[in-house]
Scaffold this motif. Structure first.
Motif, mmCIF file in Angstrom:
data_model
loop_
_atom_site.group_PDB
_atom_site.id
_atom_site.type_symbol
_atom_site.label_atom_id
_atom_site.label_comp_id
_atom_site.label_asym_id
_atom_site.label_seq_id
_atom_site.Cartn_x
_atom_site.Cartn_y
_atom_site.Cartn_z
ATOM 1 N N GLU A 1 0.827 -1.217 0.000
ATOM 2 C CA GLU A 1 0.000 0.000 0.000
ATOM 3 C C GLU A 1 0.859 1.263 0.000
ATOM 4 N N LYS A 2 2.088 1.167 0.502
ATOM 5 C CA LYS A 2 2.978 2.330 0.633
ATOM 6 C C LYS A 2 3.979 2.452 -0.510
ATOM 7 N N VAL A 3 3.918 1.543 -1.472
ATOM 8 C CA VAL A 3 4.872 1.546 -2.579
ATOM 9 C C VAL A 3 4.335 2.407 -3.715
ATOM 10 N N LEU A 4 5.240 3.147 -4.327
ATOM 11 C CA LEU A 4 4.873 4.001 -5.457
ATOM 12 C C LEU A 4 5.052 3.203 -6.752
ATOM 13 N N THR A 5 3.935 2.725 -7.289
ATOM 14 C CA THR A 5 3.943 1.964 -8.532
ATOM 15 C C THR A 5 2.523 1.839 -9.070
ATOM 16 N N ASP A 6 2.450 1.601 -10.364
ATOM 17 C CA ASP A 6 1.160 1.291 -10.984
ATOM 18 C C ASP A 6 0.926 -0.210 -11.033
ATOM 19 N N MET A 7 1.949 -0.986 -10.663
ATOM 20 C CA MET A 7 1.798 -2.444 -10.676
ATOM 21 C C MET A 7 0.747 -2.862 -9.661
ATOM 22 N N LYS A 8 0.285 -4.085 -9.824
ATOM 23 C CA LYS A 8 -0.706 -4.642 -8.912
ATOM 24 C C LYS A 8 -0.056 -5.677 -8.009
ATOM 25 N N ARG B 1 8.575 -2.926 2.639
ATOM 26 C CA ARG B 1 8.172 -1.830 1.745
ATOM 27 C C ARG B 1 9.365 -1.348 0.932
ATOM 28 N N ALA B 2 10.498 -1.155 1.606
ATOM 29 C CA ALA B 2 11.694 -0.666 0.926
ATOM 30 C C ALA B 2 12.179 -1.655 -0.137
ATOM 31 N N LYS B 3 12.115 -2.944 0.149
ATOM 32 C CA LYS B 3 12.566 -3.955 -0.818
ATOM 33 C C LYS B 3 11.621 -4.018 -2.019
ATOM 34 N N ILE B 4 10.325 -3.920 -1.771
ATOM 35 C CA ILE B 4 9.375 -3.903 -2.886
ATOM 36 C C ILE B 4 9.652 -2.682 -3.767
ATOM 37 N N GLN B 5 9.815 -1.519 -3.132
ATOM 38 C CA GLN B 5 10.077 -0.301 -3.898
ATOM 39 C C GLN B 5 11.372 -0.422 -4.693
ATOM 40 N N TYR B 6 12.394 -0.981 -4.064
ATOM 41 C CA TYR B 6 13.680 -1.171 -4.749
ATOM 42 C C TYR B 6 13.503 -2.041 -5.994
ATOM 43 N N LEU B 7 12.755 -3.129 -5.875
ATOM 44 C CA LEU B 7 12.549 -4.018 -7.015
ATOM 45 C C LEU B 7 11.699 -3.361 -8.103
ATOM 46 N N VAL B 8 10.744 -2.538 -7.704
ATOM 47 C CA VAL B 8 9.967 -1.766 -8.686
ATOM 48 C C VAL B 8 10.907 -0.852 -9.472
ATOM 49 N N ASP B 9 11.831 -0.233 -8.764
ATOM 50 C CA ASP B 9 12.698 0.784 -9.359
ATOM 51 C C ASP B 9 13.919 0.222 -10.091
ATOM 52 N N THR B 10 14.207 -1.064 -9.941
ATOM 53 C CA THR B 10 15.413 -1.641 -10.551
ATOM 54 C C THR B 10 15.084 -2.907 -11.344
ATOM 55 N N PRO B 11 14.463 -2.758 -12.493
ATOM 56 C CA PRO B 11 14.114 -3.938 -13.290
ATOM 57 C C PRO B 11 15.338 -4.759 -13.705
ATOM 58 N N GLU B 12 16.494 -4.132 -13.798
ATOM 59 C CA GLU B 12 17.696 -4.887 -14.143
ATOM 60 C C GLU B 12 18.075 -5.849 -13.017
ATOM 61 N N SER C 1 15.863 -10.933 0.194
ATOM 62 C CA SER C 1 15.154 -11.243 1.440
ATOM 63 C C SER C 1 14.727 -9.958 2.128
ATOM 64 N N PHE C 2 13.749 -10.103 3.017
ATOM 65 C CA PHE C 2 13.325 -8.977 3.839
ATOM 66 C C PHE C 2 13.221 -9.419 5.281
ATOM 67 N N ASP C 3 13.326 -8.464 6.169
ATOM 68 C CA ASP C 3 13.214 -8.699 7.605
ATOM 69 C C ASP C 3 11.747 -8.549 7.989
ATOM 70 N N GLY C 4 11.100 -9.650 8.290
ATOM 71 C CA GLY C 4 9.676 -9.637 8.615
ATOM 72 C C GLY C 4 9.346 -8.944 9.923
ATOM 73 N N LYS C 5 10.355 -8.719 10.739
ATOM 74 C CA LYS C 5 10.136 -8.022 12.015
ATOM 75 C C LYS C 5 10.206 -6.505 11.837
ATOM 76 N N ASN C 6 10.595 -6.079 10.642
ATOM 77 C CA ASN C 6 10.710 -4.662 10.328
ATOM 78 C C ASN C 6 9.827 -4.360 9.117
ATOM 79 N N PRO C 7 8.579 -3.958 9.352
ATOM 80 C CA PRO C 7 7.642 -3.757 8.241
ATOM 81 C C PRO C 7 8.145 -2.799 7.162
ATOM 82 N N ASP C 8 8.938 -1.803 7.540
ATOM 83 C CA ASP C 8 9.423 -0.862 6.540
ATOM 84 C C ASP C 8 10.452 -1.503 5.615
ATOM 85 N N ASP C 9 11.139 -2.551 6.089
ATOM 86 C CA ASP C 9 12.108 -3.228 5.234
ATOM 87 C C ASP C 9 11.415 -3.873 4.037
#
Length: 182
Positions: free
Chosen positions: A24-31, A128-139, A118-126
């Motif tokens: 919900e906090k990621v900036l993307t048009d993806m679903k 979000r940050a990993k999803i955003q990173y993958l959205v922003d780095t298709p390579e 991987s992401f740290d499940g104990k840190n919810p912002d991690d």
């Protein structure tokens, strides 16, 4: 390649709520395609479906050809389960050549190795940050895709698994029985 895919029984320990809250906090048009159900978790599932984010789509249980199509068309497969050993859906996601984003518990680290993020499940912002990173780095996603498919084929192919079982069975046969055969 225009959606993130989450597949699991919709139960709290599989962390669909973490994935949804992060997405919900990621900036993307993806679903985000949420695949799964659990007839005994209606209250939990209802809480998940309260999201107001129209990018999040609940598909229920999907099997067979439909499941294969979803796996093969995903941009990223998200595996948020924190318990349970080697999960078939994680191996399948890798085998389909998905970039996998997974909860960094020991069992999943062993399966994925360096072939995913991987992401740290104990840190919810991690997450979000990993999803955003993958959205922003298709390579980076493309690189993980190749690594995931290679790793799945190397470690989890049926031929490899059968060979490992055969080796184990041969080790378990008492030496006397082996000598009597030859």
């Amino acid at each position: 390649g225009k959606y993130f895919l989450y597949v699991s029984r919709l139960e709290p320990e599989n962390n669909a709520h973490l994935v949804i809250e992060a997405f919900e906090k990621v900036l993307t048009d993806m679903k985000l395609a949420v695949v799964g159900d659990a007839p005994y978790s209606r209250k939990y599932i209802s809480s998940l479906k309260k999201t107001k984010d129209e990018r999040i789509v609940f598909l229920g249980g999907v099997y067979g050809k439909g499941y294969k199509l979803l796996q093969s068309g995903a941009y990223v497969y998200v595996h948020a389960t924190e318990a349970g050993g080697t999960h078939p859906a994680l191996v399948e996601g890798m085998g389909f050549g998905n970039c996998v984003l997974y909860y960094g518990v020991a069992e999943s680290v062993e399966v994925v190795g360096d072939a995913g993020a991987s992401f740290d499940g104990k840190n919810p912002d991690d997450l979000r940050a990993k999803i955003q990173y993958l959205v922003d780095t298709p390579e980076e996603v493309a690189c993980y895709r190749v690594k995931a498919r290679k790793r799945a084929n190397k470690l989890f192919s049926w031929d490899r698994v059968v060979d490992q079982y055969l080796e184990l069975f041969h080790e378990l046969i008492p030496r006397e029985e082996k000598q009597g055969e030859g």
